[in-house]
Scaffold this motif. Structure first.
Motif, PDB file in Angstrom:
ATOM      1  N   GLY A  73       0.817  -1.202   0.000  1.00  0.00           N
ATOM      2  CA  GLY A  73       0.000   0.000   0.000  1.00  0.00           C
ATOM      3  C   GLY A  73       0.848   1.247   0.000  1.00  0.00           C
ATOM      4  O   GLY A  73       1.945   1.270   0.546  1.00  0.00           O
ATOM      5  N   ALA A  74       0.335   2.297  -0.645  1.00  0.00           N
ATOM      6  CA  ALA A  74       1.038   3.577  -0.671  1.00  0.00           C
ATOM      7  C   ALA A  74       0.021   4.694  -0.835  1.00  0.00           C
ATOM      8  O   ALA A  74      -1.063   4.492  -1.379  1.00  0.00           O
ATOM      9  N   LEU A  75       0.394   5.856  -0.342  1.00  0.00           N
ATOM     10  CA  LEU A  75      -0.474   7.024  -0.423  1.00  0.00           C
ATOM     11  C   LEU A  75       0.422   8.255  -0.434  1.00  0.00           C
ATOM     12  O   LEU A  75       1.474   8.261   0.193  1.00  0.00           O
ATOM     13  N   THR A  76       0.007   9.279  -1.148  1.00  0.00           N
ATOM     14  CA  THR A  76       0.740  10.540  -1.139  1.00  0.00           C
ATOM     15  C   THR A  76      -0.129  11.616  -0.512  1.00  0.00           C
ATOM     16  O   THR A  76      -1.268  11.829  -0.930  1.00  0.00           O
ATOM     17  N   LEU A  77       0.411  12.269   0.514  1.00  0.00           N
ATOM     18  CA  LEU A  77      -0.244  13.387   1.184  1.00  0.00           C
ATOM     19  C   LEU A  77       0.436  14.665   0.720  1.00  0.00           C
ATOM     20  O   LEU A  77       1.490  14.626   0.088  1.00  0.00           O
ATOM     21  N   ALA A  78      -0.138  15.795   1.071  1.00  0.00           N
ATOM     22  CA  ALA A  78       0.499  17.083   0.793  1.00  0.00           C
ATOM     23  C   ALA A  78       0.368  17.960   2.030  1.00  0.00           C
ATOM     24  O   ALA A  78      -0.630  17.888   2.742  1.00  0.00           O
ATOM     25  N   SER A  79       1.371  18.764   2.275  1.00  0.00           N
ATOM     26  CA  SER A  79       1.372  19.682   3.411  1.00  0.00           C
ATOM     27  C   SER A  79       1.847  21.054   2.951  1.00  0.00           C
ATOM     28  O   SER A  79       2.708  21.153   2.070  1.00  0.00           O
ATOM     29  N   ASP A  80       1.284  22.085   3.601  1.00  0.00           N
ATOM     30  CA  ASP A  80       1.750  23.435   3.274  1.00  0.00           C
ATOM     31  C   ASP A  80       3.074  23.746   3.973  1.00  0.00           C
ATOM     32  O   ASP A  80       3.674  24.787   3.711  1.00  0.00           O
ATOM     33  N   ASP A  81       3.531  22.846   4.862  1.00  0.00           N
ATOM     34  CA  ASP A  81       4.837  23.007   5.503  1.00  0.00           C
ATOM     35  C   ASP A  81       5.494  21.634   5.634  1.00  0.00           C
ATOM     36  O   ASP A  81       5.451  21.008   6.704  1.00  0.00           O
ATOM     37  N   LEU A  82       6.053  21.168   4.545  1.00  0.00           N
ATOM     38  CA  LEU A  82       6.661  19.837   4.500  1.00  0.00           C
ATOM     39  C   LEU A  82       7.739  19.665   5.563  1.00  0.00           C
ATOM     40  O   LEU A  82       7.784  18.651   6.257  1.00  0.00           O
ATOM     41  N   ASP A  83       8.610  20.648   5.712  1.00  0.00           N
ATOM     42  CA  ASP A  83       9.728  20.501   6.649  1.00  0.00           C
ATOM     43  C   ASP A  83       9.247  20.423   8.097  1.00  0.00           C
ATOM     44  O   ASP A  83       9.766  19.630   8.888  1.00  0.00           O
ATOM     45  N   GLN A  84       8.254  21.212   8.449  1.00  0.00           N
ATOM     46  CA  GLN A  84       7.714  21.146   9.816  1.00  0.00           C
ATOM     47  C   GLN A  84       7.047  19.793  10.056  1.00  0.00           C
ATOM     48  O   GLN A  84       7.232  19.191  11.119  1.00  0.00           O
ATOM     49  N   LEU A  85       6.277  19.316   9.088  1.00  0.00           N
ATOM     50  CA  LEU A  85       5.629  18.010   9.254  1.00  0.00           C
ATOM     51  C   LEU A  85       6.669  16.902   9.343  1.00  0.00           C
ATOM     52  O   LEU A  85       6.533  15.979  10.154  1.00  0.00           O
ATOM     53  N   PHE A  86       7.731  16.997   8.544  1.00  0.00           N
ATOM     54  CA  PHE A  86       8.796  15.999   8.617  1.00  0.00           C
ATOM     55  C   PHE A  86       9.376  15.968  10.039  1.00  0.00           C
ATOM     56  O   PHE A  86       9.513  14.895  10.635  1.00  0.00           O
ATOM     57  N   GLU A  87       9.707  17.144  10.587  1.00  0.00           N
ATOM     58  CA  GLU A  87      10.281  17.193  11.945  1.00  0.00           C
ATOM     59  C   GLU A  87       9.297  16.664  12.978  1.00  0.00           C
ATOM     60  O   GLU A  87       9.692  15.995  13.940  1.00  0.00           O
ATOM     61  N   GLN A  88       8.008  16.960  12.799  1.00  0.00           N
ATOM     62  CA  GLN A  88       6.977  16.467  13.714  1.00  0.00           C
ATOM     63  C   GLN A  88       6.929  14.941  13.703  1.00  0.00           C
ATOM     64  O   GLN A  88       6.863  14.305  14.753  1.00  0.00           O
ATOM     65  N   LEU A  89       6.978  14.349  12.526  1.00  0.00           N
ATOM     66  CA  LEU A  89       6.923  12.891  12.428  1.00  0.00           C
ATOM     67  C   LEU A  89       8.194  12.243  12.960  1.00  0.00           C
ATOM     68  O   LEU A  89       8.141  11.205  13.621  1.00  0.00           O
ATOM     69  N   VAL A  90       9.338  12.855  12.699  1.00  0.00           N
ATOM     70  CA  VAL A  90      10.600  12.333  13.236  1.00  0.00           C
ATOM     71  C   VAL A  90      10.560  12.365  14.767  1.00  0.00           C
ATOM     72  O   VAL A  90      10.951  11.396  15.433  1.00  0.00           O
ATOM     73  N   ALA A  91      10.052  13.466  15.331  1.00  0.00           N
ATOM     74  CA  ALA A  91       9.970  13.588  16.791  1.00  0.00           C
ATOM     75  C   ALA A  91       9.047  12.529  17.398  1.00  0.00           C
ATOM     76  O   ALA A  91       9.230  12.124  18.550  1.00  0.00           O
TER      77      ALA A  91
END
Length: 139
Positions: free
Chosen positions: A86-104
């Motif tokens: 399975g795969a899905l593509t999301l979009a965010s208006d702040d990719l870098d902030q969301l990346f850091e949020q998920l890493v945290a």
């Protein structure tokens, strides 16, 4: 041809652990839980981004369809574990902030944010079941 509006209303991804799926989609991504249905020892979760009730992801127990053989079930579970199902593509208006949020939150990083040669800036994670989630910079 008509100009009627068509939306993607539900996308389906398998989960192999409902609580782990909630930890990722609700707690790490911040999605709303719209439905949590149990039946015969299995759980189906419907989640989606806040403020977008028209778009949801149904997280379902895999390979529960009647008529699937044990060999087919085993193959599906192996593909999920490899991240090839399975795969899905999301979009965010702040990719870098969301990346850091998920890493945290301890999410499984597949790719850090980068500019792709085809003109998209994106990153990628695997959810707890192994589904690939790409996240694009919106706009």
């Amino acid at each position: 041809m008509s100009t009627m509006k068509i939306n993607i209303h539900y996308a389906f991804l398998p989960h192999t652990d409902a609580d782990a799926a909630l930890g990722f989609y609700r707690d790490a991504l911040g999605f709303e839980v719209r439905n949590d249905v149990g039946y015969d020892g299995l759980r189906w979760l419907t989640v989606g981004p806040a403020g977008q009730p028209e778009t949801s992801i149904v997280l379902h127990p895999p390979a529960t369809d009647p008529g699937i053989t044990e060999d087919e079930r085993r193959t599906i579970l192996e593909l999920i574990a490899k991240g090839s199902y399975g795969a899905l593509t999301l979009a965010s208006d702040d990719l870098d902030q969301l990346f850091e949020q998920l890493v945290a939150q301890g999410a499984d990083v597949v790719q850090e944010p980068m500019d792709q040669p085809y003109g998209v800036r994106d990153c990628a994670f695997r959810d707890p079941a192994g589904n690939l989630l790409r996240i694009n910079q919106a706009g």
